[in-house]
Design a protein around this motif. Structure first.
Motif, mmCIF file in Angstrom:
data_model
loop_
_atom_site.group_PDB
_atom_site.id
_atom_site.type_symbol
_atom_site.label_atom_id
_atom_site.label_comp_id
_atom_site.label_asym_id
_atom_site.label_seq_id
_atom_site.Cartn_x
_atom_site.Cartn_y
_atom_site.Cartn_z
ATOM 1 N N VAL A 32 -29.413 -82.115 32.992
ATOM 2 C CA VAL A 32 -29.789 -80.698 32.824
ATOM 3 C C VAL A 32 -30.377 -80.151 34.124
ATOM 4 O O VAL A 32 -30.051 -79.038 34.567
ATOM 5 C CB VAL A 32 -30.778 -80.535 31.660
ATOM 6 N N ALA A 33 -31.256 -80.936 34.778
ATOM 7 C CA ALA A 33 -31.865 -80.490 36.035
ATOM 8 C C ALA A 33 -30.808 -80.312 37.125
ATOM 9 O O ALA A 33 -30.855 -79.362 37.920
ATOM 10 C CB ALA A 33 -32.926 -81.487 36.481
ATOM 11 N N THR A 34 -29.839 -81.263 37.160
ATOM 12 C CA THR A 34 -28.781 -81.165 38.175
ATOM 13 C C THR A 34 -27.932 -79.923 37.961
ATOM 14 O O THR A 34 -27.602 -79.189 38.906
ATOM 15 C CB THR A 34 -27.900 -82.415 38.134
ATOM 16 N N VAL A 35 -27.563 -79.660 36.703
ATOM 17 C CA VAL A 35 -26.756 -78.467 36.402
ATOM 18 C C VAL A 35 -27.516 -77.199 36.768
ATOM 19 O O VAL A 35 -26.959 -76.255 37.343
ATOM 20 C CB VAL A 35 -26.342 -78.472 34.916
ATOM 21 N N MET A 36 -28.810 -77.171 36.448
ATOM 22 C CA MET A 36 -29.620 -75.994 36.777
ATOM 23 C C MET A 36 -29.703 -75.803 38.297
ATOM 24 O O MET A 36 -29.613 -74.672 38.804
ATOM 25 C CB MET A 36 -31.017 -76.135 36.181
ATOM 26 N N TRP A 37 -29.851 -76.892 39.029
ATOM 27 C CA TRP A 37 -29.921 -76.792 40.497
ATOM 28 C C TRP A 37 -28.601 -76.309 41.076
ATOM 29 O O TRP A 37 -28.584 -75.436 41.968
ATOM 30 C CB TRP A 37 -30.297 -78.129 41.093
ATOM 31 N N LEU A 38 -27.493 -76.855 40.572
ATOM 32 C CA LEU A 38 -26.195 -76.410 41.057
ATOM 33 C C LEU A 38 -25.941 -74.938 40.735
ATOM 34 O O LEU A 38 -25.244 -74.240 41.468
ATOM 35 C CB LEU A 38 -25.081 -77.284 40.442
ATOM 36 N N VAL A 40 -28.421 -72.587 40.355
ATOM 37 C CA VAL A 40 -29.426 -71.715 40.985
ATOM 38 C C VAL A 40 -29.373 -71.788 42.505
ATOM 39 O O VAL A 40 -29.623 -70.792 43.196
ATOM 40 C CB VAL A 40 -30.837 -72.077 40.470
ATOM 41 N N ALA A 41 -29.033 -72.933 43.080
ATOM 42 C CA ALA A 41 -29.115 -73.115 44.527
ATOM 43 C C ALA A 41 -28.230 -72.138 45.304
ATOM 44 O O ALA A 41 -28.688 -71.534 46.290
ATOM 45 C CB ALA A 41 -28.775 -74.557 44.885
ATOM 46 N N PRO A 42 -26.943 -71.931 44.948
ATOM 47 C CA PRO A 42 -26.130 -70.991 45.735
ATOM 48 C C PRO A 42 -26.689 -69.567 45.773
ATOM 49 O O PRO A 42 -26.768 -68.975 46.850
ATOM 50 C CB PRO A 42 -24.764 -71.056 45.040
ATOM 51 N N PRO A 43 -27.093 -68.982 44.634
ATOM 52 C CA PRO A 43 -27.690 -67.641 44.729
ATOM 53 C C PRO A 43 -28.957 -67.601 45.581
ATOM 54 O O PRO A 43 -29.199 -66.623 46.307
ATOM 55 C CB PRO A 43 -27.992 -67.279 43.271
ATOM 56 N N VAL A 44 -29.744 -68.693 45.501
ATOM 57 C CA VAL A 44 -30.966 -68.729 46.313
ATOM 58 C C VAL A 44 -30.616 -68.752 47.796
ATOM 59 O O VAL A 44 -31.233 -68.055 48.618
ATOM 60 C CB VAL A 44 -31.827 -69.944 45.927
ATOM 61 N N ARG A 45 -29.601 -69.590 48.157
ATOM 62 C CA ARG A 45 -29.182 -69.629 49.561
ATOM 63 C C ARG A 45 -28.645 -68.271 50.018
ATOM 64 O O ARG A 45 -28.915 -67.825 51.137
ATOM 65 C CB ARG A 45 -28.123 -70.733 49.741
ATOM 66 N N ARG A 46 -27.885 -67.597 49.167
ATOM 67 C CA ARG A 46 -27.361 -66.271 49.523
ATOM 68 C C ARG A 46 -28.491 -65.270 49.693
ATOM 69 O O ARG A 46 -28.461 -64.421 50.599
ATOM 70 C CB ARG A 46 -26.375 -65.797 48.459
ATOM 71 N N LEU A 47 -29.483 -65.346 48.822
ATOM 72 C CA LEU A 47 -30.636 -64.441 48.973
ATOM 73 C C LEU A 47 -31.380 -64.709 50.266
ATOM 74 O O LEU A 47 -31.840 -63.777 50.938
ATOM 75 C CB LEU A 47 -31.570 -64.596 47.770
#
Length: 322
Positions: A32-38, A40-47
């Motif tokens: 669950v944590a891995t799926v959430m990171w995958l 959330v991480a791209p939008p965070v990097r784009r921001l």
């Protein structure tokens, strides 16, 4: 008294009785944590990239995708483009103003020098024609200052009002009669009996016609003729200034409205200048949606005509007096 009893499990496990005692929960939690990171991480990097680009002034900003972040980056791009366009327009206005002031300052120095010489001659009473020359230069200085005021008014964008061109022509001709008399030029005029209402900026329309009449007199010869005519053809007016002076070569006619163009030696002032009058006239005509036409007069001379729509709906409205 009421007694409430709470009974809980005391079985040993991770964090007491909160989690199961067996480690079976670790794998699903990690997944669950891995799926959430995958997710959330791209939008965070784009921001973060968007924040860095905005902070560093990078343009254009990458706006891949169709989600809210892409829309935000596109909005930043549009805001930056609008700011750059505004800054570019401001720089162009400032450059045009600097050029105009420089040209006008150059033209003002010339009549001031001539005027100084005439006044010195008056002081010694050795030049009987000094008064006439001084008055001519004063008239030219006034024309230059009026052009500066007209330019500032065009940049300010004052709203138009109802004016009567017939009254305007009478006023301009009356103002320039002393100048024409001193130059030995016959200044005539003709207007319709009825009012000719138009929607225009009074100050700019007056300055445009003043420039046309002043140029016709200033560049003329002694014993010449200048005529100001106003006609109504259909639903349009035609305001013309005609002279029988030295004229302008046909290939120079389109250049007369360019800033700084002086024309050939056949048509110039007694002292050189930068020739700003017709450039103001062209800008005033363009601002009001009128046309400015320059043609040669047979057998010689120049005809300058401004034409535009008449507004009959303004006949019952009060005119702004010149």
């Amino acid at each position: 008294c009421e007694v409430m009893a709470v009974r809980g499990s005391t079985a040993p496990g991770f964090l007491g009785s909160v989690l199961p005692s067996t480690p079976v929960w670790i794998l699903p939690t990690f997944l669950v944590a891995t799926v959430m990171w995958l997710a959330v991480a791209p939008p965070v990097r784009r921001l973060r990239r968007l924040t860095h680009a905005v902070r560093e002034g990078v343009h254009p900003i990458a706006s891949e995708g169709t989600d809210e972040i892409a829309e935000l980056s596109q909005a930043f791009d549009a805001a930056i483009r609008a700011r750059e366009a505004e800054a570019s327009a401001r720089r162009e206005r400032e450059a045009a103003l600097r050029t105009f002031v420089a040209h006008t300052a150059h033209d003002v120095r010339i009549p001031l020098t001539v005027l100084q010489g005439h006044l010195a001659a008056l002081e010694t009473a050795e030049a009987p024609g000094a008064v006439q020359g001084a008055l001519t230069e004063v008239q030219y200085l006034r024309s230059l200052l009026d052009n500066l005021a007209a330019r500032a008014r065009m940049d300010a964008g004052a709203p138009p009002c109802a004016i009567d061109l017939r009254t305007l022509v009478e006023r301009i001709v009356s103002r320039h009669r002393p100048l024409a008399r001193r130059a030995g030029v016959d200044l005539g005029w003709g207007v319709p009996e009825a009012a000719v209402p138009v929607l225009a900026d009074l100050t700019l329309a007056e300055q445009a016609l003043s420039n046309l009449v002043f140029n016709a007199i200033r560049h003329h010869r002694e014993a010449g003729h200048v005529a100001v005519t106003l006609d109504v053809v259909g639903d349009r007016f035609e305001l013309s200034v005609v002279d029988d002076g030295p004229g302008v070569p046909a290939d120079e006619l389109p250049k007369l409205v360019e800033r700084g163009f002086r024309g050939s030696s056949a048509r110039r002032r007694d002292v050189p200048g930068d020739g700003l009058g017709l450039e103001i006239v062209a800008d005033v005509a363009d601002k009001h949606g009128w046309t400015l036409t320059l043609t040669t007069t047979d057998p010689h001379g120049l005809t300058a005509t401004m034409a535009g729509p008449v507004h009959p709906t303004l006949e019952d409205e009060p005119f702004t007096s010149p």
